[in-house]
Design a protein around this motif. Sequence first.
Motif, PDB file in Angstrom:
ATOM      1  N   PRO A 112       0.829  -1.208   0.000  1.00  0.00           N
ATOM      2  CA  PRO A 112       0.000   0.000   0.000  1.00  0.00           C
ATOM      3  C   PRO A 112       0.868   1.264   0.000  1.00  0.00           C
ATOM      4  O   PRO A 112       1.845   1.360   0.746  1.00  0.00           O
ATOM      5  CB  PRO A 112      -0.808  -0.129   1.291  1.00  0.00           C
ATOM      6  CG  PRO A 112      -0.881  -1.608   1.537  1.00  0.00           C
ATOM      7  CD  PRO A 112       0.462  -2.137   1.092  1.00  0.00           C
ATOM      8  N   THR A 114       1.802   5.069   0.745  1.00  0.00           N
ATOM      9  CA  THR A 114       1.552   6.174   1.667  1.00  0.00           C
ATOM     10  C   THR A 114       2.292   7.398   1.138  1.00  0.00           C
ATOM     11  O   THR A 114       3.142   7.281   0.247  1.00  0.00           O
ATOM     12  CB  THR A 114       2.058   5.858   3.083  1.00  0.00           C
ATOM     13  OG1 THR A 114       3.493   6.005   3.110  1.00  0.00           O
ATOM     14  CG2 THR A 114       1.677   4.446   3.509  1.00  0.00           C
ATOM     15  N   THR A 117       5.983   6.851   0.963  1.00  0.00           N
ATOM     16  CA  THR A 117       6.568   5.876   0.048  1.00  0.00           C
ATOM     17  C   THR A 117       7.581   6.586  -0.855  1.00  0.00           C
ATOM     18  O   THR A 117       7.307   7.675  -1.356  1.00  0.00           O
ATOM     19  CB  THR A 117       5.465   5.226  -0.801  1.00  0.00           C
ATOM     20  OG1 THR A 117       4.577   4.490   0.057  1.00  0.00           O
ATOM     21  CG2 THR A 117       6.058   4.268  -1.832  1.00  0.00           C
ATOM     22  N   ARG A 189      -6.156  -5.995  -6.834  1.00  0.00           N
ATOM     23  CA  ARG A 189      -6.861  -5.069  -5.955  1.00  0.00           C
ATOM     24  C   ARG A 189      -6.447  -3.645  -6.294  1.00  0.00           C
ATOM     25  O   ARG A 189      -5.273  -3.343  -6.476  1.00  0.00           O
ATOM     26  CB  ARG A 189      -6.547  -5.378  -4.489  1.00  0.00           C
ATOM     27  CG  ARG A 189      -7.011  -6.743  -4.044  1.00  0.00           C
ATOM     28  CD  ARG A 189      -6.382  -7.187  -2.736  1.00  0.00           C
ATOM     29  NE  ARG A 189      -6.745  -6.311  -1.634  1.00  0.00           N
ATOM     30  CZ  ARG A 189      -5.890  -5.491  -1.010  1.00  0.00           C
ATOM     31  NH1 ARG A 189      -4.613  -5.426  -1.396  1.00  0.00           N
ATOM     32  NH2 ARG A 189      -6.281  -4.739  -0.017  1.00  0.00           N
ATOM     33  N   ARG A 190      -7.455  -2.733  -6.367  1.00  0.00           N
ATOM     34  CA  ARG A 190      -7.194  -1.348  -6.728  1.00  0.00           C
ATOM     35  C   ARG A 190      -7.977  -0.408  -5.814  1.00  0.00           C
ATOM     36  O   ARG A 190      -9.052  -0.751  -5.327  1.00  0.00           O
ATOM     37  CB  ARG A 190      -7.609  -1.053  -8.179  1.00  0.00           C
ATOM     38  CG  ARG A 190      -6.899  -1.897  -9.211  1.00  0.00           C
ATOM     39  CD  ARG A 190      -7.274  -1.486 -10.629  1.00  0.00           C
ATOM     40  NE  ARG A 190      -6.842  -0.134 -10.937  1.00  0.00           N
ATOM     41  CZ  ARG A 190      -5.607   0.192 -11.311  1.00  0.00           C
ATOM     42  NH1 ARG A 190      -4.673  -0.749 -11.398  1.00  0.00           N
ATOM     43  NH2 ARG A 190      -5.282   1.423 -11.576  1.00  0.00           N
ATOM     44  N   SER A 191      -7.419   0.771  -5.608  1.00  0.00           N
ATOM     45  CA  SER A 191      -8.151   1.827  -4.903  1.00  0.00           C
ATOM     46  C   SER A 191      -8.827   2.716  -5.934  1.00  0.00           C
ATOM     47  O   SER A 191      -8.337   2.887  -7.054  1.00  0.00           O
ATOM     48  CB  SER A 191      -7.199   2.661  -4.047  1.00  0.00           C
ATOM     49  OG  SER A 191      -6.658   1.899  -2.988  1.00  0.00           O
ATOM     50  N   HIS A 217      -2.769  11.908   0.833  1.00  0.00           N
ATOM     51  CA  HIS A 217      -3.556  11.030  -0.017  1.00  0.00           C
ATOM     52  C   HIS A 217      -5.050  11.262   0.200  1.00  0.00           C
ATOM     53  O   HIS A 217      -5.491  11.515   1.324  1.00  0.00           O
ATOM     54  CB  HIS A 217      -3.216   9.565   0.264  1.00  0.00           C
ATOM     55  CG  HIS A 217      -1.917   9.141  -0.346  1.00  0.00           C
ATOM     56  ND1 HIS A 217      -1.366   7.892  -0.155  1.00  0.00           N
ATOM     57  CD2 HIS A 217      -1.057   9.801  -1.164  1.00  0.00           C
ATOM     58  CE1 HIS A 217      -0.230   7.808  -0.822  1.00  0.00           C
ATOM     59  NE2 HIS A 217      -0.018   8.953  -1.440  1.00  0.00           N
ATOM     60  N   PRO A 223     -10.169  -1.399  -1.129  1.00  0.00           N
ATOM     61  CA  PRO A 223      -9.852  -1.745  -2.521  1.00  0.00           C
ATOM     62  C   PRO A 223     -10.852  -2.735  -3.113  1.00  0.00           C
ATOM     63  O   PRO A 223     -11.351  -3.631  -2.432  1.00  0.00           O
ATOM     64  CB  PRO A 223      -8.457  -2.369  -2.418  1.00  0.00           C
ATOM     65  CG  PRO A 223      -7.888  -1.851  -1.140  1.00  0.00           C
ATOM     66  CD  PRO A 223      -9.053  -1.703  -0.213  1.00  0.00           C
ATOM     67  N   ASP A 280      -1.506  -5.455  -7.538  1.00  0.00           N
ATOM     68  CA  ASP A 280      -2.293  -4.613  -6.639  1.00  0.00           C
ATOM     69  C   ASP A 280      -1.773  -3.170  -6.685  1.00  0.00           C
ATOM     70  O   ASP A 280      -0.560  -2.936  -6.735  1.00  0.00           O
ATOM     71  CB  ASP A 280      -2.205  -5.133  -5.208  1.00  0.00           C
ATOM     72  CG  ASP A 280      -2.957  -6.440  -5.020  1.00  0.00           C
ATOM     73  OD1 ASP A 280      -3.612  -6.897  -5.967  1.00  0.00           O
ATOM     74  OD2 ASP A 280      -2.880  -7.008  -3.905  1.00  0.00           O
ATOM     75  N   VAL A 282      -2.763  -0.033  -4.465  1.00  0.00           N
ATOM     76  CA  VAL A 282      -3.613   0.338  -3.329  1.00  0.00           C
ATOM     77  C   VAL A 282      -3.039   1.538  -2.591  1.00  0.00           C
ATOM     78  O   VAL A 282      -1.832   1.633  -2.356  1.00  0.00           O
ATOM     79  CB  VAL A 282      -3.755  -0.856  -2.362  1.00  0.00           C
ATOM     80  CG1 VAL A 282      -4.536  -0.462  -1.122  1.00  0.00           C
ATOM     81  CG2 VAL A 282      -4.431  -2.021  -3.085  1.00  0.00           C
ATOM     82  N   ILE A 283      -3.911   2.437  -2.182  1.00  0.00           N
ATOM     83  CA  ILE A 283      -3.525   3.666  -1.490  1.00  0.00           C
ATOM     84  C   ILE A 283      -3.801   3.556   0.012  1.00  0.00           C
ATOM     85  O   ILE A 283      -4.744   2.871   0.431  1.00  0.00           O
ATOM     86  CB  ILE A 283      -4.301   4.865  -2.086  1.00  0.00           C
ATOM     87  CG1 ILE A 283      -3.648   6.203  -1.729  1.00  0.00           C
ATOM     88  CG2 ILE A 283      -5.758   4.838  -1.666  1.00  0.00           C
ATOM     89  CD1 ILE A 283      -4.244   7.378  -2.489  1.00  0.00           C
ATOM     90  N   ASP A 284      -2.975   4.208   0.795  1.00  0.00           N
ATOM     91  CA  ASP A 284      -3.175   4.314   2.237  1.00  0.00           C
ATOM     92  C   ASP A 284      -3.291   5.801   2.571  1.00  0.00           C
ATOM     93  O   ASP A 284      -2.329   6.550   2.426  1.00  0.00           O
ATOM     94  CB  ASP A 284      -1.987   3.689   2.970  1.00  0.00           C
ATOM     95  CG  ASP A 284      -2.095   3.792   4.503  1.00  0.00           C
ATOM     96  OD1 ASP A 284      -2.933   4.574   4.998  1.00  0.00           O
ATOM     97  OD2 ASP A 284      -1.316   3.111   5.192  1.00  0.00           O
TER      98      ASP A 284
END
Length: 314
Positions: A112, A114, A117, A189-191, A217, A223, A280, A282-284
């Motif tokens: 994920p 952030t 990152t 998996r996607r946001s 963000h 997701p 995947d 994915v965002i946090d």
Amino acid sequence: MALHVIVGKGPVGMTTAEEPVARGHRVRVLSRSGGRSTGTVEHRQVDAADADALTAAGRGAAVLYNAVNPAYHRWPVDWPPVAAALLTAAERTGAVLVTMSNLYVYGRPSGPMTPDTPLAATDVKGRVRIGMWTDALAAHEAGRVRVTEARAADFVGPQVPAAHSHLTRQLPALRKGRRAWVIGDPDARRSWAYLPDVAATLATLGTDERALGRAWHVPSAAPRSQRQALGDLAEAMSSPAHPIPPVRVSSVPWPVLRAVGLAVPMMREVLDVRHQFDQDFVIDASATTATFGLTATPWEQTVRATAEAAPVTA
């Protein structure tokens, strides 16, 4: 009542314009084509790459929002002069500069993403975005401007034109019971960022000193893979009068996309960011929620709003 100036009148710009108005502020939207002003939103015709014109139109503004959206394949050419002009206008006017950005800066994720990152993108578009943020942050740290940035996952919602959405462009096919063809792994998996949540985040960042000097963000719901999201949308669109059969989703083979890219610049650019679709993504956004109290709109509500806006026939 403060003046909020939004540069760009696409889906992000016009959805964001609603937020300051709802909070009692004046709003001015700047765009290359201009527009018809209303009682709540003023429109002016301004070239986003013209620092002098931006400065003149932004005099007295408390916040300057970068909601510009150059053509996908022209980022390396169009973004640098626009970003430089916006920084100059923010410095001259004293307005907080809030930039709408995305997840391209991170490159291929290992989990994920952030705001902390590492900015590890190696593709052209990711490097363009890294350069924009690096320049803005350097100007902020030098005391010349006050900046912040919102990064969002792929947009979803009735405000997003079908041509700009990996999900809504599939709705006509789903309504007819046809197979949906998607880019990349349909089960990764996607946001997804609901556009009103994007607007709320931008407006909050522009009016809270805690936002300055770093990126944030946009809160997103849990997701959902492309297959799951399209199934949710099909279920929401289905009715006794217009029943929709179970969704069939397949991935367009990368060699086919590569062949199409020879003639279609947009598709060539998608190939450059293949890593966003084959695993995947994915965002946090927990830092945004913890700091500002912003949360994502429930996915069920996002799906319902998007489905209700989809045409019954296509």
